[in-house]
Design a protein around this motif. Structure first.
Motif, short mmCIF file in Angstrom:
data_model
loop_
_atom_site.label_atom_id
_atom_site.label_comp_id
_atom_site.label_asym_id
_atom_site.label_seq_id
_atom_site.Cartn_x
_atom_site.Cartn_y
_atom_site.Cartn_z
N LEU A 120 11.62 1.55 -16.33
CA LEU A 120 10.78 0.49 -15.75
C LEU A 120 9.84 1.06 -14.69
O LEU A 120 8.63 0.79 -14.71
N TRP A 121 10.38 1.89 -13.78
CA TRP A 121 9.54 2.38 -12.68
C TRP A 121 8.64 3.52 -13.12
O TRP A 121 7.59 3.73 -12.51
N MET A 122 8.97 4.20 -14.19
CA MET A 122 8.02 5.16 -14.75
C MET A 122 6.84 4.42 -15.36
O MET A 122 5.69 4.85 -15.24
N ARG A 123 7.10 3.27 -15.98
CA ARG A 123 5.99 2.44 -16.50
C ARG A 123 5.13 1.93 -15.36
O ARG A 123 3.90 1.93 -15.44
N ASN A 124 5.79 1.48 -14.28
CA ASN A 124 5.02 1.01 -13.11
C ASN A 124 4.15 2.12 -12.54
O ASN A 124 3.02 1.90 -12.12
N PHE A 125 4.72 3.34 -12.50
CA PHE A 125 3.97 4.50 -12.00
C PHE A 125 2.73 4.75 -12.85
O PHE A 125 1.62 4.96 -12.34
N LYS B 174 1.20 2.58 -14.86
CA LYS B 174 0.26 1.46 -14.74
C LYS B 174 -0.57 1.55 -13.47
O LYS B 174 -1.71 1.12 -13.42
N ALA B 175 0.03 2.12 -12.41
CA ALA B 175 -0.67 2.26 -11.13
C ALA B 175 -1.63 3.45 -11.13
O ALA B 175 -2.29 3.71 -10.12
N GLY B 176 -1.72 4.17 -12.24
CA GLY B 176 -2.65 5.29 -12.34
C GLY B 176 -2.00 6.65 -12.17
O GLY B 176 -2.70 7.66 -12.08
N ASN C 194 0.81 -1.23 0.00
CA ASN C 194 0.00 0.00 0.00
C ASN C 194 0.84 1.27 0.00
O ASN C 194 0.42 2.30 0.53
N VAL C 195 2.04 1.22 -0.57
CA VAL C 195 2.86 2.43 -0.64
C VAL C 195 2.19 3.42 -1.58
O VAL C 195 1.67 3.03 -2.63
N TYR D 81 5.74 7.20 -4.86
CA TYR D 81 7.07 6.67 -4.57
C TYR D 81 7.61 5.84 -5.73
O TYR D 81 8.83 5.68 -5.86
N TYR D 82 6.73 5.29 -6.58
CA TYR D 82 7.20 4.69 -7.83
C TYR D 82 7.89 5.77 -8.67
O TYR D 82 8.95 5.55 -9.25
N TYR D 83 7.24 6.92 -8.74
CA TYR D 83 7.78 8.04 -9.51
C TYR D 83 9.10 8.53 -8.89
O TYR D 83 10.09 8.76 -9.59
#
Length: 638
Positions: free
Chosen positions: A111-116, A118-120, A87-88, A92-94
């Motif tokens: 990679l983590w920009m894509r994760n950010f 994808k998380a909305g 639940n972070v 924090y992905y960004y």
């Protein structure tokens, strides 16, 4: 026996004191963080992590602190831990992505920009920093400031709001109620005077609210700064003293800084500061917290650009040392103006030379452990806009303040805007007995939604407790004290308005009653390897427990504890044991047991082995079987 009890009480009291001390340390760390004192805040967050107090929260704050200190190497370490938390917040992905960019790990950044995304997450269209500079983008990953209403703006220029001892001081060119009006030829507005008001909601601030005494003249005054004791002000004014208007060799009247004293509710004894000159301007004074330094803007010799931020030491006898330029981390070849020093010594200023959103933008500074300024941060939207934004002020707690802007949508040419920052949220409450009497030294445990302990403390002599928590998170609170029945409840900080700083959770503890436990023992049931379904032989014992609870002991309350053997990973066994607890609970409920009579059903994985089969010795299958079990604990017999 008495000695043992005394030692136990002392240990519990010390544990409670320690937890309370860590709560205080977190509060102090958050206050330092809010005031841009990131070095001191990071040290406290490290201590909190070392002492296992609210570790997830402290880790995220520590990562941000390192980012703002322009230390991407350390920031990456703690952002990596942060993004692994349940639940972070997705920013924090960004932040992790930006820190990876800061250490030139561009593959990880993508990679983590894509994760950010994808998380909305949404990317701010405004680019505040160069590709090689991640700090401003991290600071502005989430909105830091929220604007609130100010009702005392006029159709003219209003700026320089400064709050002291319950009053707001500001400069304004309003002239309502003034019989003799003087117009400034530059902008065809009246000259500036200094005004006061009791609060930001005042809608009528006219000539009666002008600063009392000799400060205001027929020329420009403002802004100002006030000593901590409230007896001295420093303010800007046109070069006008003793009814004489000064001019330089080209006939231009510059700005100067003056000093005034409060006598009988009147500001008088006007003194010109010794480093003023007819040949350059000094303006926008700002004191540090202890009144030993005065910062100001000037184009005096030694300036890097148009106007720079300078400071001067104030000696103990009230005299002034030689002014010093604040340096090229702050000052550019353009203009830096309107300095402000918050209660922790962080400098804020306006500049059109640093990378920003518009003309003048407001910036904060970051210092290292030796108090040297190492970086500047653009405060981002909504503080900054495409127009001029300046005259920043921050309250002592770092959570509110003012700035001025000539952005679109204002009332006059320059308007004062108030802001709030999201404050730390806490849970607080009172623990009482059934007769509403407060209970002291109750252990209050803060648990995550999976029942893992985050922190704990003890209630004070009035039965009260409070503890900081994250926003948008689910928690459980468990209260326990010898002689009383534990009380646990779920609480959430999801959907809490940002203006709210605390939520309540009160508890009533019922005393344990001396009653005989059942003559019949509640036996364990067992499971096959790597399975959690209820075996046929286990249904015999489960049916017996159902009969005992529904017929023989209709007030009996139990809890369920499930376990695994030591084979498999610890994390897998935790999940497997919880599935066994779930299956056991489901069986009892489906066969008629009231859910209220089962206080807890929890898996402990391989944490509570029944024998020595911990993987270090060879064990038979029968020995492993003893660990694949669910046990039933009698909590109370009402």
């Amino acid at each position: 026996m008495k000695l043992k009890n005394y030692i136990l009480v002392c240990l519990l009291s010390f544990a409670g004191y320690t937890a309370f001390a860590q709560y205080g340390a977190q509060k102090r760390a958050d206050n330092l963080f809010n005031k841009f004192s990131f070095v001191n805040a990071s040290e406290l967050y490290h201590d909190l992590i070392d002492k296992e107090y609210n570790v997830d929260y402290a880790t995220r704050q520590l990562a941000d602190s390192y980012a703002f200190l322009r230390n991407p190497d350390s920031a990456v370490v703690y952002y990596k831990k942060a993004v692994q938390q349940d639940n972070v917040p997705i920013e924090y992905y960004y932040n992790y992505a930006q820190a990876l960019r800061g250490v030139e790990d561009y593959k990880g950044y993508r990679l983590w920009m894509r994760n950010f995304k994808k998380a909305g997450g949404r990317i701010n269209d405004v680019k505040l920093s160069k590709d090689s500079d991640f700090i401003s983008s991290i600071f502005n990953a989430k909105q830091q400031y929220f604007l609130t209403d100010v009702n005392f703006n006029s159709k003219y220029s209003d700026f320089g709001a400064y709050e002291h001892d319950g009053k707001i001081y500001f400069a304004s060119s309003r002239n309502e109620g003034v019989s003799s009006k003087h117009i400034y030829g530059w902008n065809k507005e009246p000259f500036l005077d200094i005004y006061t008001t009791a609060n930001r909601t005042d809608s009528i601030v006219d000539h009666k609210s002008r600063l009392k005494g000799d400060v205001n003249t027929i020329y420009h005054e403002g802004p100002l700064t006030i000593t901590k004791d409230g007896k001295t002000i420093y303010f800007s004014r046109n070069d006008f003293n003793k009814k004489t208007l000064g001019k330089d060799n080209e006939g231009i009247t510059n700005l100067k800084i003056y000093k005034a004293s409060l006598l009988d509710d009147q500001w008088t004894n006007i003194e010109e500061l010794p480093f003023n000159s007819n040949n350059y301007s000094t303006a926008h004074p700002a004191l540090n917290a202890d009144g030993t330094k005065l910062y100001f803007a000037s184009d005096m010799p030694g300036s890097i650009g148009g106007t720079d931020i300078f400071f001067v030491d104030i000696n103990s006898n009230g005299t002034f040392a030689e002014p010093k330029n604040a340096g090229n981390i702050i000052n550019t070849d353009k203009n830096e103006r309107f300095p402000f020093i918050n209660s922790e010594g962080s400098l804020f200023f306006a500049s059109d030379g640093h990378q920003g959103l518009g003309l003048l933008d407001i910036f904060g500074t970051v210092t290292d452990k030796d108090n040297n300024i190492v970086n500047v941060i653009n405060l981002g939207v909504p503080v900054n806009s495409s127009k001029d934004d300046f005259s920043f002020f921050m309250s002592d707690d770092g959570l509110s303040g003012f700035f001025a802007s000539n952005r679109n949508g204002g009332v006059g040419s320059d308007d004062i805007y108030a802001y709030d920052r999201i404050p730390q949220l806490k849970i607080e409450g009172t623990v009482t007995d059934e007769n509403n009497n407060p209970i002291e030294n109750v252990v209050v445990e803060l648990l995550d939604n999976d029942g893992n302990k985050i922190a704990y403390l003890e209630t004070d002599d009035e039965g009260q407790y409070k503890i900081n928590i994250d926003r948008d998170t689910d928690y459980k609170l468990n209260t326990k004290k010898d002689g009383f029945i534990d009380n646990i409840k779920s609480v959430t900080s999801k959907g809490i308005a940002r203006s709210i700083t605390s939520i309540s959770a009160n508890f009533v503890l019922n005393p344990k009653k001396e009653e005989l436990l059942p003559d019949a023992e509640l036996y364990a049931i067992y499971f096959d390897f790597n399975k959690y379904n209820i075996r046929r032989d286990s249904t015999v014992e489960l049916d017996r427990i159902v009969d005992l609870m529904m017929n023989t002991y209709p007030n009996m309350v139990i809890k369920i504890e499930s376990h695994t053997d030591s084979r498999g990973t610890a994390s897998y066994n935790n999940v497997l044991s919880q599935e066994r607890a779930n299956a056991t609970y489901k069986y009892l409920i489906e066969h008629g047991v009231n859910p209220d009579r089962i206080t807890e059903y929890k898996g402990y994985g391989e944490q509570k082995l029944a024998n020595e089969c911990d993987g270090t010795i060879s064990c038979t299958e029968d020995e492993h079987q003893l660990n694949r079990r669910t046990q039933f604990i009698v909590v109370r017999m009402k």
